[in-house]
Write a protein that holds these residues in place. Structure first.
Motif, PDB file in Angstrom:
ATOM      1  N   LYS A 154      32.062  39.950  52.327  1.00 37.16           N
ATOM      2  CA  LYS A 154      33.353  40.536  51.902  1.00 37.16           C
ATOM      3  C   LYS A 154      33.228  40.699  50.400  1.00 37.16           C
ATOM      4  O   LYS A 154      33.363  39.731  49.657  1.00 37.16           O
ATOM      5  CB  LYS A 154      34.478  39.574  52.297  1.00 37.16           C
ATOM      6  CG  LYS A 154      35.868  40.107  52.017  1.00 37.16           C
ATOM      7  CD  LYS A 154      36.952  39.219  52.616  1.00 37.16           C
ATOM      8  CE  LYS A 154      37.300  38.080  51.704  1.00 37.16           C
ATOM      9  NZ  LYS A 154      38.378  37.216  52.204  1.00 37.16           N
ATOM     10  N   GLY A 189      41.036  41.892  48.867  1.00 40.08           N
ATOM     11  CA  GLY A 189      42.222  42.654  48.449  1.00 40.08           C
ATOM     12  C   GLY A 189      42.500  42.696  46.961  1.00 40.08           C
ATOM     13  O   GLY A 189      43.538  43.220  46.535  1.00 40.08           O
ATOM     14  N   GLY A 191      42.500  43.190  42.712  1.00 46.10           N
ATOM     15  CA  GLY A 191      42.580  44.326  41.788  1.00 46.10           C
ATOM     16  C   GLY A 191      43.795  45.204  41.988  1.00 46.10           C
ATOM     17  O   GLY A 191      43.995  46.161  41.254  1.00 46.10           O
ATOM     18  N   GLU A 193      47.058  44.234  41.809  1.00 46.76           N
ATOM     19  CA  GLU A 193      48.075  43.802  40.827  1.00 46.76           C
ATOM     20  C   GLU A 193      49.436  44.388  41.218  1.00 46.76           C
ATOM     21  O   GLU A 193      49.913  44.159  42.287  1.00 46.76           O
ATOM     22  CB  GLU A 193      47.664  44.204  39.401  1.00 46.76           C
ATOM     23  CG  GLU A 193      46.160  44.097  39.086  1.00 46.76           C
ATOM     24  CD  GLU A 193      45.451  42.800  39.513  1.00 46.76           C
ATOM     25  OE1 GLU A 193      46.103  41.874  39.989  1.00 46.76           O
ATOM     26  OE2 GLU A 193      44.217  42.733  39.388  1.00 46.76           O
TER      27      GLU A 193
HETATM   28  O1  V47 Z   1      42.897  40.785  41.459  1.00 49.39           O
HETATM   29  C1  V47 Z   1      43.891  36.913  38.310  1.00 49.39           C
HETATM   30  C2  V47 Z   1      44.411  37.658  40.689  1.00 49.39           C
HETATM   31  C3  V47 Z   1      42.823  38.442  42.106  1.00 49.39           C
HETATM   32  C4  V47 Z   1      45.607  35.630  37.932  1.00 49.39           C
HETATM   33  O2  V47 Z   1      41.126  39.431  50.144  1.00 49.39           O
HETATM   34  C5  V47 Z   1      45.658  36.069  39.253  1.00 49.39           C
HETATM   35  O3  V47 Z   1      40.905  37.582  51.231  1.00 49.39           O
HETATM   36  C6  V47 Z   1      47.576  34.876  39.563  1.00 49.39           C
HETATM   37  O4  V47 Z   1      42.135  39.153  45.221  1.00 49.39           O
HETATM   38  N1  V47 Z   1      47.611  34.447  38.295  1.00 49.39           N
HETATM   39  C7  V47 Z   1      41.465  38.154  42.734  1.00 49.39           C
HETATM   40  N2  V47 Z   1      46.642  35.691  40.071  1.00 49.39           N
HETATM   41  C8  V47 Z   1      41.557  37.249  43.964  1.00 49.39           C
HETATM   42  C9  V47 Z   1      41.869  37.985  45.242  1.00 49.39           C
HETATM   43  C10 V47 Z   1      41.810  37.294  46.557  1.00 49.39           C
HETATM   44  C11 V47 Z   1      41.997  35.924  46.658  1.00 49.39           C
HETATM   45  C12 V47 Z   1      41.933  35.332  47.927  1.00 49.39           C
HETATM   46  C13 V47 Z   1      41.642  36.044  49.058  1.00 49.39           C
HETATM   47  C14 V47 Z   1      41.460  37.415  48.946  1.00 49.39           C
HETATM   48  C15 V47 Z   1      41.131  38.204  50.175  1.00 49.39           C
HETATM   49  C16 V47 Z   1      41.553  38.052  47.700  1.00 49.39           C
HETATM   50  O5  V47 Z   1      43.294  37.277  41.445  1.00 49.39           O
HETATM   51  C17 V47 Z   1      42.896  39.470  41.007  1.00 49.39           C
HETATM   52  C18 V47 Z   1      44.240  39.143  40.387  1.00 49.39           C
HETATM   53  O6  V47 Z   1      45.278  39.815  41.046  1.00 49.39           O
HETATM   54  N3  V47 Z   1      44.592  36.879  39.439  1.00 49.39           N
HETATM   55  N4  V47 Z   1      44.491  36.149  37.364  1.00 49.39           N
HETATM   56  C19 V47 Z   1      46.642  34.797  37.444  1.00 49.39           C
HETATM   57  N5  V47 Z   1      46.713  34.391  36.162  1.00 49.39           N
END
Ligand code: V47
Ligand code: SF4
Length: 397
Positions: A154, A189, A191, A193
């Motif tokens: 993934k 998922g 990016g 935002e």
């Molecule tokens: O895109 C970064 C977020 C994302 C912060 O698809 C923050 O299964 C909160 O997308 N506070 C990456 N969030 C992580 C992610 C993810 C996580 C778990 C499972 C899956 C999945 C996807 O983390 C970034 C951003 O939106 N992020 N900094 C922050 N300060």
């Protein structure tokens, strides 16, 4: 009372606001709610009301089943050409000596560390640097598949792909098709935002736009890949920005059906340029999960990412529309710990995840990335497991 009886009871309430009553009737009749009604839910929906609606939908779709998986993360770099204001994790190119940039061999060392473990997925995400280009990921995906063909990759988000494909002069479709042939299975998922320009410009104005993010997912779906979607909420956005975000996802899902799971990501406020903005309460987190469950009627799953919101909130979320709490992680992600999440070394054993789910009266199922059942833990008893005296959710026969 079961979930249906609770919803019937709610609708009989003479004091219930008319607009909320009409939304509840739509839910019971499996009708889609509108954008305006989504905003009404955020503005007027109390926690108890939203929980009844979301839990009704959740139990209709999944009963008590709660999914988790066994995965680990690889974060190939935390150096990044972009400068998202909420990111505590990344270092700009000019500060790259404070960060890490892995080679393919280093990433393969991490994969090999799990050789004797029954993990089913590697989740790859991180910063964006020129040398981690198309050839770099093609090489890694090929080596990873050659080493362990059953491990689901993934990998990466439209943020990385937009940059990489532009440099390689490939369309989104061509780039994804090539990487799929090298072993890429699906896309996480990240990016996303907040899609609306008004907010996106301010918090992550230099990376891919909402349209580019959505197009890359659309092309992945055309290639038969399943993907996830996130929403970073609880910072400078208004309620209607959240509904706008989910509306764009709902429209794409109507077109392709390729999304599996929606993951609301709570904004954490430590260690970055937006550290003056307070975090929202747990009540708002639960309201947000519930509204996502109600609004995204064409998404199968709503996931709470336990590493970010704490184990207690993850348990609570299972009564507010959530049916998935992500994976074991094994302390392999730093994105949230660096932004102030409770879990500084996120990792849970399978036993801990199973008990966390059972202790709120739900039914744990280990899944693979595509929600195939790996193991049903309903009747599995672990040695020394302590039964709770009290179930947060009433156990209904
Ligand atoms: O895109 C970064 C977020 C994302 C912060 O698809 C923050 O299964 C909160 O997308 N506070 C990456 N969030 C992580 C992610 C993810 C996580 C778990 C499972 C899956 C999945 C996807 O983390 C970034 C951003 O939106 N992020 N900094 C922050 N300060
Ligand atoms: Fe780079 Fe991702 Fe951090 Fe933005 S959120 S600065 S794209 S690592």
């Amino acid at each position: 009372m079961n979930a249906t009886q609770k919803l019937d009871f709610l609708i009989q309430d003479k004091n219930l606001d008319e607009s909320l009553k009409s939304i509840a009737l739509k839910v019971i009749n499996s009708e889609r709610i509108s954008y305006e009604e989504g905003v009404i839910l955020y503005e007027k929906g109390e926690l108890g009301y939203l929980g009844v609606l979301a839990n009704y939908i959740r139990e209709k779709r999944h009963g008590d089943v709660t999914y988790f998986n066994r995965n680990f993360h690889i974060e190939p770099t935390n150096v990044c050409v972009y400068d998202c204001k909420f990111c505590a994790y990344s270092r700009l190119i000019k500060e790259r000596d404070q960060g890490w940039e892995m080679e393919v061999e280093g990433m393969m060392d991490i994969v090999r560390k799990y050789d004797d473990e029954a993990v089913t997925e590697v989740h790859i995400t991180g910063g964006v640097v020129p040398k981690q280009n198309l050839a770099f990921y093609a090489d890694f995906f090929q080596q990873c598949k050659a080493h362990r063909p059953d491990l689901h990759i993934k990998g990466l988000t439209p943020v990385e792909y937009y940059y990489i494909f532009k440099k390689a002069k490939l369309s989104h479709y061509e780039g994804l098709k090539y990487l799929q042939s090298c072993g890429l299975d699906s896309m996480p998922g990240g990016g996303a935002e907040i899609f609306h320009e008004e907010i996106r410009e301010q918090i992550s104005g230099d990376k891919c736009t909402a349209e580019q993010w959505l197009d890359i997912h659309e092309q992945a779906h055309k290639l038969g890949m399943r993907t996830n979607a996130t929403m970073l909420y609880g910072h400078i956005e208004s309620f209607w920005h959240r509904v706008d975000h989910m509306e764009r996802l709902r429209q794409l899902q109507d077109k392709t059906g390729g999304f599996q799971t929606f993951i609301p990501l709570k904004f954490r406020n430590k260690g970055h340029q937006m550290d003056n903005i307070p975090e929202v309460s747990v009540i708002e987190d639960l309201r947000n999960y519930a509204i996502a469950r109600i609004y995204l009627d064409n998404f199968d799953h709503i996931k709470a990412y336990w590493a970010m919101i704490s184990r207690d909130t993850a348990q609570l979320s299972l009564a507010f529309g959530v049916d998935d709490i992500d994976g074991t992680l094994d302390d392999t992600t730093k994105i949230y710990s660096m932004a102030g999440a409770e879990e500084q070394k996120p990792g849970m054993s399978t036993q801990e995840l199973v008990e966390l789910i059972k202790n709120v009266g739900r039914h744990p199922i280990e899944r693979d990335t595509l929600y195939g059942v790996v193991k049903d833990f309903k009747d599995v008893e672990f040695e020394g497991a302590v039964k709770p005296k009290y179930y947060a959710l009433p156990v209904v026969d």
